[in-house]
Design an enzyme around this catalytic site. Structure first.
Site, short mmCIF file in Angstrom:
data_model
loop_
_atom_site.label_atom_id
_atom_site.label_comp_id
_atom_site.label_asym_id
_atom_site.label_seq_id
_atom_site.Cartn_x
_atom_site.Cartn_y
_atom_site.Cartn_z
N HIS A 403 -6.93 8.72 2.89
CA HIS A 403 -5.61 8.08 2.71
C HIS A 403 -4.92 8.47 1.41
CE1 HIS A 403 -5.88 5.01 5.98
NE2 HIS A 403 -7.17 5.17 5.79
N LYS A 594 6.79 -1.74 -2.73
CA LYS A 594 5.52 -1.03 -2.59
C LYS A 594 4.71 -1.28 -3.86
CE LYS A 594 8.12 2.66 -1.90
NZ LYS A 594 7.56 3.11 -0.63
N ARG A 595 3.44 -0.90 -3.86
CA ARG A 595 2.66 -1.04 -5.09
C ARG A 595 3.36 -0.28 -6.21
NH1 ARG A 595 -2.02 2.00 -4.57
NH2 ARG A 595 -1.12 2.89 -2.68
N LYS A 600 4.95 6.84 -7.10
CA LYS A 600 5.97 6.27 -6.21
C LYS A 600 7.34 6.26 -6.88
CE LYS A 600 2.57 3.42 -3.74
NZ LYS A 600 2.68 3.72 -2.30
N THR A 704 3.91 3.37 5.02
CA THR A 704 4.12 2.65 6.27
C THR A 704 5.32 1.72 6.12
OG1 THR A 704 2.36 1.19 5.49
CG2 THR A 704 1.80 2.72 7.25
N LYS A 708 8.54 0.65 8.72
CA LYS A 708 9.02 -0.72 8.99
C LYS A 708 10.52 -0.81 8.75
CE LYS A 708 4.49 -2.20 7.48
NZ LYS A 708 3.70 -2.45 6.26
C1 NBG Z 1 -2.48 4.61 1.07
C2 NBG Z 1 -1.42 5.68 0.86
C3 NBG Z 1 -0.20 5.42 1.73
C4 NBG Z 1 -0.64 5.24 3.17
C5 NBG Z 1 -1.70 4.16 3.25
C6 NBG Z 1 -2.22 3.99 4.65
C7 NBG Z 1 -4.45 4.28 -0.36
C8 NBG Z 1 -5.66 4.91 -0.94
N1 NBG Z 1 -3.68 5.06 0.38
O1 NBG Z 1 0.68 6.50 1.64
O2 NBG Z 1 -1.05 5.71 -0.50
O3 NBG Z 1 0.45 4.89 3.95
O4 NBG Z 1 -2.80 4.50 2.43
O5 NBG Z 1 -2.67 5.20 5.16
O6 NBG Z 1 -4.20 3.13 -0.59
#
Ligand code: NBG
Length: 858
Positions: A403, A594-595, A600, A704, A708
């Site tokens: 991920h 987002k985080r 980002k 994701t 949304k």
């Molecule tokens: C996160 C990515 C996102 C992705 C999500 C779900 C981690 C390690 N990865 O881009 O930063 O959408 O995983 O796949 O949190």
């Protein structure tokens, strides 16, 4: 409406339609023999109460009276919420027990989703939706003089994840249940989930997330099915009765894993899968003699030590001190889960050669990868399989999803630590590595450098195990989470492996569940869609394309715009009550949630806002010439991530100044509600006009949130990154605001040597914006406060915010111009919805089934 006025009826009167005894079980347990009914009547099936307002009210009052022990007139909102949740639960119970029973008897291959995080969001609304009880529940509560929405709001969401990765797991298990695919989710029941974020003078302060404090009606604890998990100690060789040399692990401490079961209901299909979360408990929780001698602290020490394992969810980028505990968490939950599957779901009598026919464990990132040596240990040491046999089975039982693309996010465990905590596992990893490398050497006889590169165990900068490599070697498949990400995974992160096993690598683009993120979050839009194309789209989201022609329909556009307006109004009410924020409802709503992370690029967003403000402040632009716009942020920063926390402080400081400046009153405002979570996402996303997806190309694996937003009719401004690439391809270039360097350009610029301050020097607008921040304008004249942030951008800027600045501003200018054409904008928004059906997590699940799992629906 019901004829009875239940608000007068305080206490439920038992009658014949009470459900049958549901406590009986045929499960084996560790504390005693299985209950054997002496008379068949004792096994009366559990039946769901009738789908009627009357039936629901009776159940509810019964739960309130006998479950909570209160009369309606004396009950608190929490009592009412708990009773309501248990009532809804009851409607799922019969199907759940039935599914569980069938599952045990069927020999079908099942998915075991191994994930350290599940960001579930509130359960009540979802359970009502899955059972089609929303209307009945609302009427039933009204009949009792209660408001369903108030009770819903009482639920504290289980925040058992950091962000996208955990939310994805929650979407996936929702889709699998909805598609009737047999799946068990395995994870950790953290006592404290992701911290609760508050702002004190604009700075993030973390509060513990006490999500269990008021009771959790959605879980079922099974302490009688506890699993023992060992740690530490050493290994020794011995000869078994057949004279074969074997190894055994002599651990020196252990804990118990207590399973907590959660229902995962499918949407209107009667399927209920299980999510099993593990909680750690001490094996000898209480040493009476020490306690009697008065040393209470010593007596509970062991208990505290054990229970610490599942005490808190790890925020990303955690400190090294936390590392050991994190490894304990990982091993703890996978050891429990594998044991659980083999002993309880499969049955201890089964031949483990058939294991791959029964289960495929999906490794959600590297966190559960220690499951690989654990299964090997079980097979080789405990079940006495020979190594090759065990390895063949193991390889078929696992698949791995990566991920990330950030090297620092690929987990590496120092062998010192591993050897101390899991000595046998380290030996097994070493052996896997040796055998793997001897194959590599056989394939590339004169390429020792390659073999070193591919080694699971690295020596630099310290001797450590690369978990992503282990997962790749062990897994039957390896996938990335969007097309671009999977490509980069093959080409850049694991190039040697993708050359060695080209067929092992595949892509599955992420998706989101439309049940939560369209139907529950956006009832207005859902209704409009159903009125337009009929029912059925919620489980067949590509049908949204039937909306396309309506983009040309003026009446539909009016209705669509009205939904957005209502959503903004509702968001305004929520933010007023929740955060005392006054959200304008006639502005372009520009949302970045987002985080918080440098890659980002929330800082790029801030530079845009400050630029707009500075141009007005300096008289270069008249306030009436800019599009009225409100910027909304939602973001948590990992507690130890200094730069991220400084960025939060900067956003809040900029918000404070801009929101108070009469010069931009009615033109610009900034809102940053604290504690962004799944619940808030459900309110923010449907109200948004513009979705900010501005990561540096090649850094966001998928995203994701981007999906949304598009599904809820926001237009995206974004880089060519992650799933943005696919969103843009599907919705069309004209309905997407693309900007920024492409991934190869990023790599190229970096290789030539990136000097961010040159962008500053050559771009007067950028210079003015950065200078305004540095001048102390947003920090009460204190020039020092944001100096570290500004210097970082000028001299380091790891994620090229300054390089993309001008391109971003140009794209934002296009946004403004386009937004002025309401009809065109609405048309594009509708097309975003119509063309985003691909991003349903149901489609992701189909892709996993076709490309990786090869399982069948029940
Ligand atoms: C996160 C990515 C996102 C992705 C999500 C779900 C981690 C390690 N990865 O881009 O930063 O959408 O995983 O796949 O949190």
């Amino acid at each position: 409406m019901t004829s009875t006025d239940y608000s007068m009826l305080d206490v439920h009167r038992p009658d014949s339609d009470l459900p049958a005894d549901e406590t009986q079980t045929t499960e084996p347990n560790r504390l005693g023999p299985t209950f054997q009914p002496t008379h068949p009547v004792a096994l009366a099936p559990v039946t769901a109460p009738p789908h009627s307002v009357d039936g629901f009210v009776k159940e509810f009052l019964r739960e309130l009276n006998t479950g909570q022990g209160v009369a309606l007139s004396r009950s608190s909102v929490n009592d009412q919420y708990l009773a309501l949740a248990r009532t809804v639960r009851h409607y799922l119970m019969a199907r759940w027990l039935e599914n569980t029973r069938k599952q045990r008897h069927s020999k079908a291959r099942m998915v075991g989703y191994l994930s350290a995080e599940y960001l579930l969001g509130r359960q009540l609304g979802n359970a009502l939706l899955a059972t089609d009880l929303s209307d009945i529940a609302e009427k039933a509560m009204a009949a009792c003089g209660l408001e369903l929405d108030t009770l819903r709001a009482q639920e504290v969401e289980p925040g058992l994840g950091n962000g996208g990765l955990g939310r994805l797991a929650a979407c996936f298990i929702d889709s699998l249940a909805t598609m009737s695919v047999p799946c068990i989710g395995y994870g950790i029941r953290y006592e404290y989930g992701i911290f609760k974020q508050t702002f004190v003078d604009g700075r993030q302060v973390e509060q513990p997330d006490t999500w269990l404090a008021l009771g959790n009606p959605w879980e079922f604890a099974h302490p009688e099915s506890a699993v023992q998990v060992d740690f530490g100690g050493h290994t020794e060789r011995y000869l078994d009765t057949d004279g074969v040399e074997r190894t055994r692990w002599i651990p020196d401490w252990n804990v118990l894993g207590i399973p907590y079961n959660y229902m995962v209901p499918g949407y209107l299909n009667g399927r209920v899968n299980t999510l099993r979360l593990w909680s750690a408990q001490a094996t000898k929780s209480f040493d009476l003699s020490i306690f009697n001698a008065g040393d209470y602290a010593e007596a509970v020490r062991a208990q505290t030590f054990a229970e610490n394992i599942t005490k808190v969810l790890y925020p990303e980028d955690s400190t090294p001190q936390g590392k050991e505990l994190r490894l304990q968490q990982q091993y703890f939950f996978v050891a429990c889960s594998i044991r659980d599957f083999i002993d309880r779901l499969m049955g201890p009598e089964e031949d483990l050669h058939t294991l791959p026919d029964r289960i495929i464990f999906q490794l959600n990132d590297t966190h559960p990868v220690i499951a690989v040596p654990e299964l090997m240990r079980l097979l080789v040491d405990e079940r006495k399989f020979d190594w090759d046999d065990a390895w063949e089975i193991t390889q078929k039982c696992f698949a791995y999803t990566c991920h990330t693309l950030l090297p620092e996010a690929l987990e590496v465990w120092p062998t010192d630590l591993l050897g101390r905590l899991l000595p046998r596992h380290l030996e097994i990893i070493n052996q896997i590595n040796e055998e793997f490398l001897s194959q590599v050497r056989a394939t590339y006889p004169d390429d020792e450098i390659r073999a070193r590169r591919m080694s699971i165990v690295t020596d630099y900068p310290e001797r450590a195990v690369r978990m992503a490599y282990l997962a790749t070697v062990a897994g039957s498949k390896v996938n990335g989470v969007a097309e671009l990400h999977s490509q980069l995974l093959r080409d850049k992160v694991l190039p040697d492996f993708s050359q060695y096993w080209p067929d092992k690598f595949t892509n599955v683009t992420n998706g989101v569940t439309p049940r939560r993120f369209v139907k529950l979050a956006n009832p207005g839009l859902s209704e409009l869609i159903t009125d337009t194309i009929g029912v059925g789209w919620l489980t067949d989201l590509e049908r949204l394309e039937e909306l396309e022609p309506y983009a040309e329909d003026a009446d539909f556009r009016v209705a669509f715009a009205a939904v957005k307006a209502t959503n903004k109004l509702q968001l305004r009410q929520l933010l007023k009550a929740r955060d005392d924020i006054d959200l304008p409802t006639d502005h372009l709503l520009d949302v970045m949630v987002k985080r918080l992370h440098e890659y980002k690029r929330q800082s790029l967003k801030v530079l845009h806002i400050v630029t707009l403000y500075e141009q007005i402040l300096s008289g270069k632009v008249r306030p009436e010439d800019i599009t009225p716009r409100t910027f909304v942020f939602g973001a948590k920063a990992a507690p130890g991530y200094r730069l991220a926390k400084e960025t939060i402080f900067l956003i809040n400081s900029v918000a404070k100044v801009i929101n108070a400046d009469p010069l931009v009153q009615g033109r610009l405002s900034v809102a940053f509600p604290a504690n962004y979570n799944v619940t808030l996402a459900g309110r923010l996303i449907p109200a948004a006009d513009l979705s900010e997806q501005i990561s540096l190309a090649g850094k966001e694996a998928s995203g994701t949130g981007n999906m949304k937003f598009a599904l809820n009719g926001a237009l995206t401004i974004g880089t060519d990154d992650g799933a943005n690439v696919e969103i843009r391809r599907l919705v069309g270039d004209e309905h997407f605001f693309l900007f920024g360097l492409l991934e190869p350009e990023v790599a190229d610029l970096q290789s030539r040597g990136y000097r961010p301050h040159e962008y500053y020097e050559n771009n007067p607008q950028l210079k003015a914006a950065l200078d305004l921040i540095a001048s102390g304008h947003f920090s009460g004249g204190d020039r020092g406060v944001f100096e570290p942030l500004v210097s970082n951008l000028l001299y380091e800027d790891r994620f090229l915010a300054l390089a993309d600045y001008q391109s971003y501003l140009d794209a934002q200018a296009k946004v403004e111009a386009y937004y002025a054409d309401t009809e065109a904008w609405t048309r594009s928004a509708i097309l975003n919805v119509a063309r985003s059906g691909y991003f349903s997590s149901d489609r992701s699940m189909r892709d996993y089934i076709d490309r990786i799992w090869h399982t069948n629906p029940a």
